[in-house]
Design a protein around this motif. Sequence first.
Motif, short mmCIF file in Angstrom:
data_model
loop_
_atom_site.label_atom_id
_atom_site.label_comp_id
_atom_site.label_asym_id
_atom_site.label_seq_id
_atom_site.Cartn_x
_atom_site.Cartn_y
_atom_site.Cartn_z
N GLU A 75 0.83 -1.21 0.00
CA GLU A 75 0.00 0.00 0.00
C GLU A 75 0.86 1.26 0.00
O GLU A 75 0.57 2.25 -0.69
CB GLU A 75 -0.93 -0.02 1.22
N VAL A 76 1.93 1.24 0.79
CA VAL A 76 2.82 2.40 0.82
C VAL A 76 3.51 2.56 -0.54
O VAL A 76 3.64 3.67 -1.07
CB VAL A 76 3.85 2.26 1.96
N PHE A 77 3.89 1.42 -1.14
CA PHE A 77 4.48 1.48 -2.48
C PHE A 77 3.51 2.14 -3.45
O PHE A 77 3.88 3.02 -4.23
CB PHE A 77 4.83 0.06 -2.94
N GLY A 83 0.78 8.14 -6.38
CA GLY A 83 0.31 9.35 -5.72
C GLY A 83 -1.01 9.12 -5.04
O GLY A 83 -1.63 8.04 -5.14
N ARG A 84 -1.48 10.16 -4.32
CA ARG A 84 -2.77 10.10 -3.63
C ARG A 84 -3.47 11.44 -3.79
O ARG A 84 -2.82 12.45 -4.06
CB ARG A 84 -2.57 9.79 -2.14
N PRO A 89 2.28 13.68 -4.83
CA PRO A 89 2.63 13.48 -6.23
C PRO A 89 2.88 12.01 -6.54
O PRO A 89 3.29 11.24 -5.67
CB PRO A 89 3.92 14.28 -6.40
N ALA A 90 2.66 11.63 -7.77
CA ALA A 90 2.98 10.27 -8.23
C ALA A 90 4.44 10.24 -8.65
O ALA A 90 4.85 10.95 -9.57
CB ALA A 90 2.08 9.91 -9.41
N SER B 129 -9.74 21.54 -7.58
CA SER B 129 -8.96 20.31 -7.51
C SER B 129 -8.38 20.10 -6.11
O SER B 129 -7.72 20.99 -5.56
CB SER B 129 -7.80 20.35 -8.52
N ALA B 130 -8.61 18.91 -5.56
CA ALA B 130 -8.07 18.60 -4.23
C ALA B 130 -6.55 18.50 -4.24
O ALA B 130 -5.92 18.61 -3.19
CB ALA B 130 -8.68 17.28 -3.73
N THR B 131 -5.97 18.33 -5.41
CA THR B 131 -4.51 18.28 -5.48
C THR B 131 -3.89 19.54 -4.90
O THR B 131 -2.79 19.51 -4.34
CB THR B 131 -4.08 18.11 -6.96
N SER B 132 -4.61 20.65 -5.01
CA SER B 132 -4.06 21.92 -4.56
C SER B 132 -3.73 21.90 -3.07
O SER B 132 -2.85 22.64 -2.63
CB SER B 132 -5.05 23.06 -4.86
#
Lengths: 123, 602
Positions: A75-77, A83-84, A89-90, B129-132
């Motif tokens: 899951e952490v990977f 990203g989430r 970020p991904a 956008s929730a990314t913000s």
Amino acid sequence: MPPAVRSDAHVFAGGVAPPAGTLSNPFAGDRQAAGDGERIFRAMNCDGCHGGGALGWEGPSLVDGRWRYGGGDGEVFHSIYYGRPRGMPAYGGILETDGIWKIVTYLRAQPVPQDVPTEQWTP
Amino acid sequence: MTWQPSTPRAIFSSLDAGVFMRPCRILLLLSLPWAGAQGQGRDDGQWTMPGKNYASTRYSTLTAITAANVARLRPVWSFSTGVLGGHEGQPLVVDGTMYVVTPFPNVLYAFDLAQEGYPLKWKYRPDVSATSVGIACCDAINRGAFYTGGKIVYNLLDGHTVAVDAVTGKELWKTQIADMTRGETTPMAPFVVKDRVIVGPSGGEFGIHGWAKALDLATGRLIWTAYNAGPDSAVLAGAAFKPFYDKGPELALKTWEGDAWQTGGVPVWGWLSYDPELDLLYFGTGNAAPYNAEQRPGDNKWASSVLARRPEDGALVWAYQFTPHENWDYDANAEMILVDLTIQGRLRKTLVHFDKNGFAYTLDRVTGEVLVAEPFTTVTWAKRVDRASGRPVVDTTRLTGASRGNVRDICPSLEGGKTPVAPAAYSPRTGLFYVATNNLCMDFEASAAAHIAGTPYIGASTPYHAGPGGHMGAFIAWDARVGRKVWEIREPYPVWSGSVATAGDVVFYGTLDGWFKAADARSGKVLWKFKVGSGVVGCPITYRGPDGKQYVAIYAGIGGDWFLLSGDVRSDDPADVRPPADFAPNLARHTSQGGIVWIFGL
């Protein structure tokens, strides 16, 4: 390409777990990999959001034993690779798979403090 | 803005008299928001823009609430915004309606002040956008809206500006202005001059290439973009550009090494001002990136500066850099208050600015000349500001950088001697400025940072401690004519609230531990206080309601940097149970997150 990972934190509708692959950390318990992971954690600016020592900042702590998106290795990977929402970020496009696993290994190597739900100011 | 990577220790290391007349919209269009050089003049009892007027004095000529009767102030209304997070900025009051913008997801509420209970007329819920949330460095805050010509204009966190019909709540236009993939977010309040909507980005912690843009008020179309660093052609430094101290072409290019200016930060996230007689727009710029200053040799113009531009085309007219080769995250995004002051016997058109670097500046706003520059809090990074060159005399032992290791006891901390989040007020009746200040110092350990677009670009660990005296903040009165503190109210925690001054000789401010206070503008005596349910990082306003009475409004909702610094003030996320910050272990004893609009009256 990592397989889809199932989160054990989810409720399985009908009590039936969805089909999913598994991911295992090739560096699990490897202290040198954990050291590499700490350097990658800084070099990739992870500490910019999660704080030095991954103790939490704009992003949550990664060493307090509590998890938004599951705390299993896979899951952490997944959180790092894809990203989430809300700004994680991904990194799957710029980090090799081994690099991500080393970050996971670094996080795993941190001592998790005893979970004390009470914050107390008076004796 | 502000960021403090933690170490394990650190994070846990005119028309005022008489009854209110509901102005018709034609009258509103005709009334000039400029309130004169001294913040006096026409005041219709409304609050249409962040700083109250173009001079940003946050001064109201309303007189019903006075030092003599403010002790009888009582809450008359409150409303939960439904959002937990830093409630910065201020409501607007226009035509019997109060407008409130929430932190992300940037809901806009319109309350009918003419009805009992102030029910909503409408609410506008934009698609943001929730990314913000994760690209914003320091909580998903918003600093408010601007009213003009029947429109409410404000920024969404994800890099968009919207204009909403003030009567119907319908979206009139929505324009993308910033790029989150580059680390840009947009929490600042737009500023409208004539038909130009001026906007800027946050992202000093993400290595953006900072800018200001002007949009057409009618359509949202982009009219001009002016970068804060880079070639003269990008900075819009042409024939009109005449800085007082610096000479020569390409100043914002030559003062960087290589292409460091392209990722050098220099954001625009604070407050703007405008002088219609000089036709000059003033705003401050933020820190240079990364925090490890050794990666960007040179003065790094125009980081940590004030820029004076023409609103029509963005042309740069003058610029002054408060902190050359900024080493300490000393953004200069704080408000520029435009007042005419007598300095050494001569009436000057001045600009007064309280910088994060701990100095209060009184500049000639025509030319950018420094007239007065004195510390308003403990300052150790510089000894003084040299009047001949306009440059600070830096204590070189306080310079930072990856090769310098852990540099100790730098004051102010990177929260600033005053945070730009908390704009000051000016009363022409007392001639004083009312300023929220911090008494924090820091150690600063820089390290190399790599620029990866869309991720933080910082390179420093900077734990804080209280400055001399042990109190972490104070609300002060300042005489900008001579650069002298007149009185102060010490507070246990940093003061992170804006302020408002009134013709009733009362000033209002809030505290991080959740008090909203009124003080005598002349003596600094606290006359009234009320516990508002969450720490205050917003800015009070005062206005005349449809019933003709004077009211005071404030947001309660701790956040901004305090979302980061004091993680234990939050209770909404079971996955985030950080212990308290080591320098403020008791803050969460007095407050937790909130989102409340309060209105007080007699």
